[in-house]
Write a protein that holds these residues in place. Structure first.
Motif, short mmCIF file in Angstrom:
data_model
loop_
_atom_site.label_atom_id
_atom_site.label_comp_id
_atom_site.label_asym_id
_atom_site.label_seq_id
_atom_site.Cartn_x
_atom_site.Cartn_y
_atom_site.Cartn_z
N ALA A 79 -12.79 -25.19 -9.35
CA ALA A 79 -11.71 -25.23 -8.34
C ALA A 79 -11.70 -23.94 -7.52
O ALA A 79 -11.50 -23.97 -6.30
CB ALA A 79 -10.37 -25.44 -9.03
N GLU A 80 -11.93 -22.81 -8.20
CA GLU A 80 -11.94 -21.51 -7.50
C GLU A 80 -13.07 -21.46 -6.47
O GLU A 80 -12.91 -20.89 -5.40
CB GLU A 80 -12.12 -20.37 -8.51
CG GLU A 80 -10.89 -20.06 -9.32
CD GLU A 80 -11.17 -19.05 -10.43
OE1 GLU A 80 -11.98 -18.14 -10.22
OE2 GLU A 80 -10.58 -19.19 -11.51
N TYR A 92 -13.45 -25.90 -15.34
CA TYR A 92 -12.75 -26.69 -14.31
C TYR A 92 -12.05 -25.77 -13.31
O TYR A 92 -12.08 -25.99 -12.11
CB TYR A 92 -11.74 -27.63 -14.97
CG TYR A 92 -12.40 -28.61 -15.89
CD1 TYR A 92 -13.15 -29.67 -15.40
CD2 TYR A 92 -12.30 -28.47 -17.27
CE1 TYR A 92 -13.79 -30.56 -16.25
CE2 TYR A 92 -12.94 -29.35 -18.13
CZ TYR A 92 -13.67 -30.39 -17.61
OH TYR A 92 -14.30 -31.27 -18.45
N LEU A 93 -11.42 -24.73 -13.86
CA LEU A 93 -10.74 -23.78 -12.99
C LEU A 93 -11.78 -23.04 -12.14
O LEU A 93 -11.58 -22.81 -10.94
CB LEU A 93 -9.93 -22.78 -13.83
CG LEU A 93 -9.10 -21.74 -13.08
CD1 LEU A 93 -8.16 -22.39 -12.09
CD2 LEU A 93 -8.30 -20.88 -14.06
N SER A 143 -13.13 -17.52 -13.25
CA SER A 143 -12.56 -17.83 -14.56
C SER A 143 -13.61 -18.47 -15.47
O SER A 143 -14.54 -19.12 -14.99
CB SER A 143 -11.38 -18.79 -14.42
OG SER A 143 -10.40 -18.21 -13.63
N ILE A 146 -8.78 -20.26 -2.24
CA ILE A 146 -7.35 -19.90 -2.36
C ILE A 146 -6.93 -19.94 -3.84
O ILE A 146 -6.06 -19.17 -4.28
CB ILE A 146 -6.45 -20.83 -1.51
CG1 ILE A 146 -4.97 -20.48 -1.62
CG2 ILE A 146 -6.62 -22.29 -1.87
CD1 ILE A 146 -4.60 -19.20 -0.96
N VAL A 147 -7.55 -20.83 -4.61
CA VAL A 147 -7.24 -20.92 -6.04
C VAL A 147 -7.66 -19.62 -6.74
O VAL A 147 -6.96 -19.11 -7.60
CB VAL A 147 -7.93 -22.14 -6.67
CG1 VAL A 147 -7.71 -22.19 -8.17
CG2 VAL A 147 -7.42 -23.43 -6.03
N HIS A 148 -8.79 -19.07 -6.31
CA HIS A 148 -9.27 -17.81 -6.89
C HIS A 148 -8.44 -16.63 -6.37
O HIS A 148 -8.12 -15.71 -7.12
CB HIS A 148 -10.74 -17.62 -6.54
CG HIS A 148 -11.32 -16.34 -7.06
ND1 HIS A 148 -11.61 -16.15 -8.40
CD2 HIS A 148 -11.64 -15.18 -6.44
CE1 HIS A 148 -12.10 -14.94 -8.57
NE2 HIS A 148 -12.12 -14.32 -7.40
N HIS A 159 -5.35 -16.60 -5.13
CA HIS A 159 -3.92 -16.85 -4.95
C HIS A 159 -3.08 -15.62 -5.29
O HIS A 159 -1.91 -15.54 -4.89
CB HIS A 159 -3.47 -18.07 -5.76
CG HIS A 159 -3.37 -17.83 -7.23
ND1 HIS A 159 -2.19 -17.55 -7.84
CD2 HIS A 159 -4.31 -17.82 -8.19
CE1 HIS A 159 -2.41 -17.38 -9.14
NE2 HIS A 159 -3.68 -17.53 -9.37
N LEU A 189 -4.29 -32.29 1.95
CA LEU A 189 -4.16 -31.17 1.01
C LEU A 189 -5.43 -30.33 0.99
O LEU A 189 -5.38 -29.10 1.03
CB LEU A 189 -3.86 -31.72 -0.39
CG LEU A 189 -3.56 -30.68 -1.47
CD1 LEU A 189 -2.31 -29.88 -1.13
CD2 LEU A 189 -3.39 -31.35 -2.83
#
Lengths: 321, 503
Positions: free
Chosen positions: A135-136, A131-132, A127, A141-143, A145, A17
């Protein structure tokens, strides 16, 4: 034994993943500068890249005050200035910086006109949730998306496309809503300066440095916004401009000179200009730019047909190019 | 911290998993309790104190009632029962009163003394409506001798505030979960993977479908409230949004509990396959329905005053009419409770009364329909489905409206000012763009397809598990990526809370 095998399976799945997310991140992440709003960044860049090289002399930037306020076709029609508006609603300074940095690669920009209200937006692209945010940063890709919003059937391209926007980045608003209030809406001129949004000061320094490096004049402008602009903001922008030797024009102090009629000149009760409001503001600003920075009048030059054609296509401002 | 936040998955849940695994089996329930209290405090700060108050009251009255199993020898049985009933009533009233003070003070105050009546802002603890119902069911069941009370105060506290069920339920009964909560089950590979799969399904519903529709709702309820075509769109959107938001959050709760080997009661069972509104409520928010049926409907319909009234009606209007009296009074109580439970607003009371009226009419029409119509005929099933969608759509439109006047304006506009051209020209200005709409409808089609399979007793997950591992892994990678890529979160999106956590 079974437990070990299961742990290996879980670990293997997570590694796979992570690899997928890393690969996706590489695909969607802009190459040079990180941005906040990828879809509007990509669309604006596509439109800007649609212009021929070295044809854009003036860039207009900022948030919705700028995207709704500055009409390059009017500047073309009245002064023959070839300009492009890279502003978008709620656009924060890092995105303005990234777009300007991209623009100077293909264009010989002489003047950047920045609308000041974007200085009061937080300029953090990530963000607030820690936590976000982590992740970003770990998996961009999280940032980014929001890239899915670019997946429209008509266009999936991220690259340089010969395609431009007929209004040259101007967001024409047809609605009108009256503003009613105190004509001295900016309050007390002695109001203490209101600090810029989070990290906006740092980004302004970066943008200023970019302009200096590329020989671009920086002009800061506040378009009339009676429901929004006040002296505390004016004073802060003015102080920054004076400190950096940059011109700051606050058009909120020029309502009479501009002939603003707030029964017609606001789109939404004093926050943004209506079309008639932009016509008045741009008429004055175009002349000011012409008088102060003397950009070339490109009307009649075939290299700049993009503006002439757009004006004919839209039928705005009379076709007197 | 909400169930769909990165913090919940990346920090809170892994930390609880590690703590739980490292704790000796017999003490694992303490890890769950500690995690639940931390989760509670992260959400509601110092208001966590209120769950202790509810737990203390429940513990006190529960034990008192448990000690009163039989009347002591020589004591009058009738007087003993009456005394026991009083204690039970006192227990129930004490926790409900606490709920009323914390959640409904402003509502009752403004109703009695006018809109200008305000109190200091009261910090309402998360999930108070849910754990109060659990406390009521606990005390009532103990009084009825259905099971033994919790062995310790702390175990009772865990029952009331177990973190996956805290914010939106499901509302569980003590005997259904107590053994599982306290058993300290090992975390198994099957539970771990299936739990996370269920969580992913919930995130898909919540973040890819419900949260994408959220920006459109505010425009539909304000700018477009007088345009009929847009009101119809609002009806569709809010029905999809509430269903996917609430059921998605419940999926996350059930999935989280499953990781710890705990099977929670299901809260949804393909509600849109219901035959009528009554059946719909047996498939939607099931645990609330069970609570209301068990603790309101039956006690009210079997109560002495209702039985007396039924007899009187029978004497005047005959047996047939009297047959409806008890159930209808009980039904009215159920729906008033359901309405007011949802929140301190008159719109919720109206929402409850709306469903009472609908179900009342359905009950009256049940016999004539059975007599004259073949219920299995295709045309009737289609008609029934459309009728249900309209009933639910109207209910949800009203439920989501800021006030009754807005809701009525919107209903009215459908018949008086439909204007389809506004929908055609302006649907793209509501917030979500074309890509978002396409995404929402494609994703909702997946939800419908899975629901059809479930209704036909086909387990999609079981089918998937029989496939080669390469297919399974690819599927789950795609599923995770789908939620991450298409979810409405982060830059460019407003954070959207879980809708039912506010009730």
């Amino acid at each position: 034994m079974n437990k070990k095998k299961n742990l290996v399976k879980i670990f293997g799945f997570l590694c796979g993943l992570a690899m997928i997310l890393t690969a996706a991140s590489v695909i969607v992440r802009p190459k040079d500068n990180d941005v906040y709003n990828l879809p509007s960044y990509v669309r604006t860049l596509e439109n800007l890249n649609g212009e021929k090289e070295n044809t854009v002399d003036v860039l207009f930037a900022g948030d919705s005050e700028a995207s709704d306020g500055f009409s390059p076709l009017q500047f073309w029609s009245e002064q023959g200035i070839s300009s492009f508006n890279i502003a978008n609603p709620a656009q924060i300074l890092p995105d303005t910086y990234a777009l300007t940095a991209q623009a100077v690669k293909n264009q010989d920009v002489k003047l950047l006109v920045l609308e000041a209200s974007c200085l009061y937006l937080d300029s953090d692209i990530y963000s607030k949730d820690p936590y976000l945010r982590a992740a970003e940063k770990l998996f961009p890709i999280v940032h980014y998306h929001q890239a899915y919003r670019l997946l429209k059937p008509r266009s999936v391209s991220f690259g340089k496309v010969r395609k431009t926007d007929a209004l040259k980045g101007f967001w024409l608003k047809t609605n009108v809503r009256e503003w009613v209030g105190d004509p001295d809406y900016m309050g007390d001129p002695a109001e203490p300066a209101q600090p810029f949004g989070y990290m906006a000061g740092d980004m302004m320094e970066k943008l200023y440095a970019l302009c200096q490096e590329n020989g671009i004049e920086l002009l800061i402008v506040s378009v009339p916004a009676p429901a929004y602009w006040e002296y505390s903001k004016h004073n802060a922008v003015n102080a920054w401009a004076e400190e950096h030797g940059v011109t700051y024009i606050d058009m909120n102090q020029m309502n009479e000179e501009l002939g603003m009629d707030w029964t017609q000149d606001s789109a939404d009760g004093g926050n943004h200009l209506s079309f008639s409001g932009t016509v008045k503001v741009n008429a004055w600003l175009g002349q000011y730019i012409k008088d102060t920075y003397a950009p070339a009048d490109h009307r009649g030059d075939a290299q700049y047909d993009s503006w002439k054609d757009a004006l004919e296509e839209t039928g705005l401002y009379g076709v007197n190019s | 911290m909400s169930y769909h936040s990165v913090g919940y998955f990346a920090a809170f849940l892994p930390a609880v998993l590690i703590l739980y695994t490292l704790t000796p089996k017999e003490h694992r329930w303490k890890s769950l309790l500690g995690a639940s209290l931390v989760f509670f405090a992260l959400w509601s700060q110092w208001a966590v104190i209120w769950v202790f108050v509810t737990a203390l009251l429940t513990w006190y009255f529960g034990n008192k009632l448990a000690a009163m199993k039989k009347a002591p020898k020589g004591e009058d049985r009738k007087a003993f029962k009456k005394h026991k009933k009083r204690i039970q009533t006192a227990g129930v009233i004490s926790v409900v009163l606490l709920l009323a003070v914390l959640k409904y003070t402003n509502f009752f105050g403004s109703t009695l003394f006018g809109a200008g009546w305000v109190t200091k802002r009261i910090l309402v603890p998360v999930g108070i409506s849910y754990y109060t119902l659990q406390a009521v069911s606990y005390m009532t069941d103990i009084a009825d001798g259905k099971y033994e009370p919790a062995p310790s105060f702390w175990k009772l506290l865990l029952y009331l505030c177990f973190f996956p069920t805290l914010a939106e339920g499901p509302i569980v009964r003590f005997p259904d979960v107590s053994e599982q909560y306290f058993a300290g089950n090992d975390i198994t590979y099957v539970n771990l993977t299936q739990g996370y799969q269920r969580i992913l399904w919930g995130l898909f519903k919540k973040m890819v479908i419900a949260d994408h529709l959220s920006p459109a709702m505010s425009s539909l309820y304000t700018t477009y409230k007088t345009i009929g075509s847009m009101s119809l769109l609002a009806m569709l959107f809010c029905t999809i949004q509430i269903y996917t938001d609430f059921s998605g959050t419940i999926d996350i709760a059930i999935g989280t509990a499953q990781i710890f080997g705990i099977r929670l009661t299901e809260n949804f069972r393909q509600p849109f396959f219901a035959k009528n509104a009554g059946d719909f409520w047996r498939r939607w928010h099931i645990t609330l329905g069970v609570f209301l049926r068990t603790y309101i409907f039956y006690p009210v319909s079997l109560s002495k005053p209702v039985r007396t009234l039924t007899k009187k009606i029978q004497g005047v209007f005959g047996k047939k009419a009297a047959r409806y009296v008890g159930p209808m009074i009980a039904l009215l109580c159920v729906w008033l409770t359901s309405g007011i439970w949802h929140g301190p607003e008159w719109t919720y009371v109206g929402y409850g009364l709306y469903y009472f009226a609908v179900i009342f009419i359905e009950v009256l029409l049940e016999e004539p329909i059975k007599k004259h119509i073949d219920e299995n005929a295709l045309w009737f099933r289609i008609f029934r489905f459309i009728k249900l969608c309209v009933i639910v759509g109207i209910g949800e439109l009203y439920f989501m409206a800021p006030d009754a006047a807005t809701a009525f304006t919107m209903f009215g506009s459908i018949f008086t000012n439909f204007r389809p051209e506004v929908f055609i020209n302006e649907w793209s200005m509501l917030g979500p763009g074309l890509t978002d709409y396409m995404l929402v409808f494609f994703s909702f089609a997946i939800v419908i397809a899975v629901s059809i399979c479930k209704e036909k007793n086909i387990s999609v997950r079981a089918k998937l598990e029989r496939m080669p591992s390469a297919v399974r892994w690819s599927f789950w990678y795609a599923a995770v990526f789908y939620v991450l890529f298409f979810g409405a979160y982060g830059p460019g999106f407003s954070a959207i809370e879980m809708m039912y956590a506010g009730f």
